[in-house]
Enzyme design. Structure first.
Site, PDB file in Angstrom:
ATOM      1  N   GLU A 281      20.771  -3.204  22.324  1.00 40.46           N
ATOM      2  CA  GLU A 281      21.178  -1.795  22.374  1.00 40.46           C
ATOM      3  C   GLU A 281      21.430  -1.265  20.961  1.00 40.46           C
ATOM      4  O   GLU A 281      22.578  -1.125  20.529  1.00 40.46           O
ATOM      5  CB  GLU A 281      22.429  -1.614  23.240  1.00 40.46           C
ATOM      6  CG  GLU A 281      22.162  -1.751  24.724  1.00 40.46           C
ATOM      7  CD  GLU A 281      23.363  -1.366  25.591  1.00 40.46           C
ATOM      8  OE1 GLU A 281      24.482  -1.209  25.048  1.00 40.46           O
ATOM      9  OE2 GLU A 281      23.179  -1.222  26.810  1.00 40.46           O
TER      10      GLU A 281
ATOM     11  N   GLU B 164      18.727  -3.572  31.632  1.00 41.40           N
ATOM     12  CA  GLU B 164      20.160  -3.568  31.946  1.00 41.40           C
ATOM     13  C   GLU B 164      20.534  -2.259  32.627  1.00 41.40           C
ATOM     14  O   GLU B 164      20.165  -1.182  32.148  1.00 41.40           O
ATOM     15  CB  GLU B 164      20.976  -3.746  30.666  1.00 41.40           C
ATOM     16  CG  GLU B 164      22.482  -3.817  30.891  1.00 41.40           C
ATOM     17  CD  GLU B 164      23.248  -4.027  29.579  1.00 41.40           C
ATOM     18  OE1 GLU B 164      22.797  -4.852  28.753  1.00 41.40           O
ATOM     19  OE2 GLU B 164      24.273  -3.358  29.379  1.00 41.40           O
TER      20      GLU B 164
END
Length: 371
Positions: free
Chosen positions: A204, A296
């Site tokens: 991320e 995710e």
């Protein structure tokens, strides 16, 4: 369990990897790889059996042999804006992400993976190796061994594995480039001759622009390719892998200047109670131009905790099915937060198969993986 590189070349053929003959050979090898792994690990999971003669000499009825995800689809590749199996047919993988293995190693065992692969029917597991937060940087050898152990266990069950380089803080992946190169060098040295691995090279990215992320990707991808020339690589996107939405941007910058590499996908992460209309609209639009993998997501808030919004989560899953986008849910652990599928204490007790051990979010997602 793993085939040698020379044998791999012999089976696939060096002239044309994409030829029909090569695809058939690799499909056969896929089945052999799973079976060899299962036998080596002594693994049996729900639905898989071999017909044997009864101990008293009576022939047992032959039960259908389970076809594992890897045996069914073989080596994956990016085709257009989606993921395809060896025969060129689009594939949607559904599965779970581990939590950080530095905290929840005890939730990823032979028994828990039997539940995930056999009872739930998951196609894929994402192995999350945090870089900081008491993770990889504290003991590279240990965390490489741990990731490798889970890869072997998942491979023995015929699953695909996303090798997740879980960088989060700091948000610039370039802060950990040398560590990333070492990690992927070591992982591909052990597993690069397998065809069931995908490589997520930056979980991320945040607080950093697309040009920096792309530059990092173009430095790390060749390291992966050196050990696994054909593996699918998944690249993080700006704004905590929101395609830039969380930073007030969108997918346009990525579309205009994509990573200069083949067999690459891009991540999109969402938490349904927090990320709604603007996020899902961006995903729907981007999926028509970029190969996306949702590595995710959660039904709850972006913190991984708080109340779940199952209705909006279902809207996302319906879109992912429509666009043939693969996904893994966060997370396969017994963390106290809402997003963990198991109640606290489940992993120590080993009660993964007990329906009473599932949180509400766990019951919801397990049904959708089975779906």
């Amino acid at each position: 369990m793993r085939m040698s590189r020379s044998f791999r070349s012999e089976v696939q053929g060096s002239a044309d990897r994409a030829s029909a003959a090569g695809r058939r050979s690799r499909q056969h090898r896929s089945a052999r790889l799973w079976l060899a792994g299962a036998l080596a690990a002594g693994t049996a999971f729900a639905g898989a059996s071999l017909a044997t003669a009864g101990e008293e000499g009576e022939a047992a009825d032959a039960a259908p042999e389970a076809v594992t995800p890897f045996a069914e689809h073989g080596a994956l590749e990016v085709c257009g804006t989606t993921l395809c199996g060896e025969n060129g047919t689009p594939v949607q993988l559904r599965g779970m992400s581990t939590h950080g293995t530095q905290w929840y190693e005890n939730c990823v065992t032979d028994e828990s993976l039997d539940v995930l692969a056999g009872d739930w029917g998951a196609d894929v597991i994402r192995v999350s190796t945090y870089v900081q937060e008491d993770g990889y940087e504290t003991d590279p050898a240990y965390f490489t061994d741990l990731a490798s152990r889970i890869i072997d266990q998942a491979t023995a069950r015929g699953m695909y594995v996303i090798v997740d380089w879980h960088m989060l803080t700091p948000g610039d992946p370039n802060a950990n480039t040398e560590l990333a190169k070492q990690f992927f060098t070591d992982i591909t040295a052990r597993h690069g001759d397998q065809d069931n691995l995908l490589y997520e090279i930056a979980n991320e990215p945040n607080g950093v622009g697309w040009s920096s992320i792309r530059s990092y990707a173009e430095e790390v991808i060749p390291v992966v390719r050196a050990g696994d020339p054909d593996g699918v690589v998944i690249v993080g996107t700006p704004g905590w892998s929101s395609l830039g939405v969380s930073d007030g941007s969108d997918e346009a910058e990525i579309v205009a200047d994509p990573v200069n590499a083949e067999n690459v996908m891009y991540t999109f992460h969402f938490y349904a109670a927090s990320h709604q209309e603007g996020y899902i609209d961006t995903l729907a639009r981007a999926a028509d131009q970029l190969p996306i993998f949702v590595t995710e997501f959660g039904t709850e808030e972006y913190t991984g905790d708080g109340g779940a919004d199952f209705a909006f989560a279902q809207r996302y899953l319906d879109l992912l099915a429509e666009k043939n986008i693969s996904w893994t849910n966060w997370n396969y652990s017994d963390d106290f937060r809402t997003g963990a599928v198991f109640e606290p204490g489940t992993c120590d007790a080993g009660t993964w198969s007990d329906p009473g051990s599932l949180k509400e979010s766990g019951a919801w997602i397990s049904e959708r993986i089975r779906g």
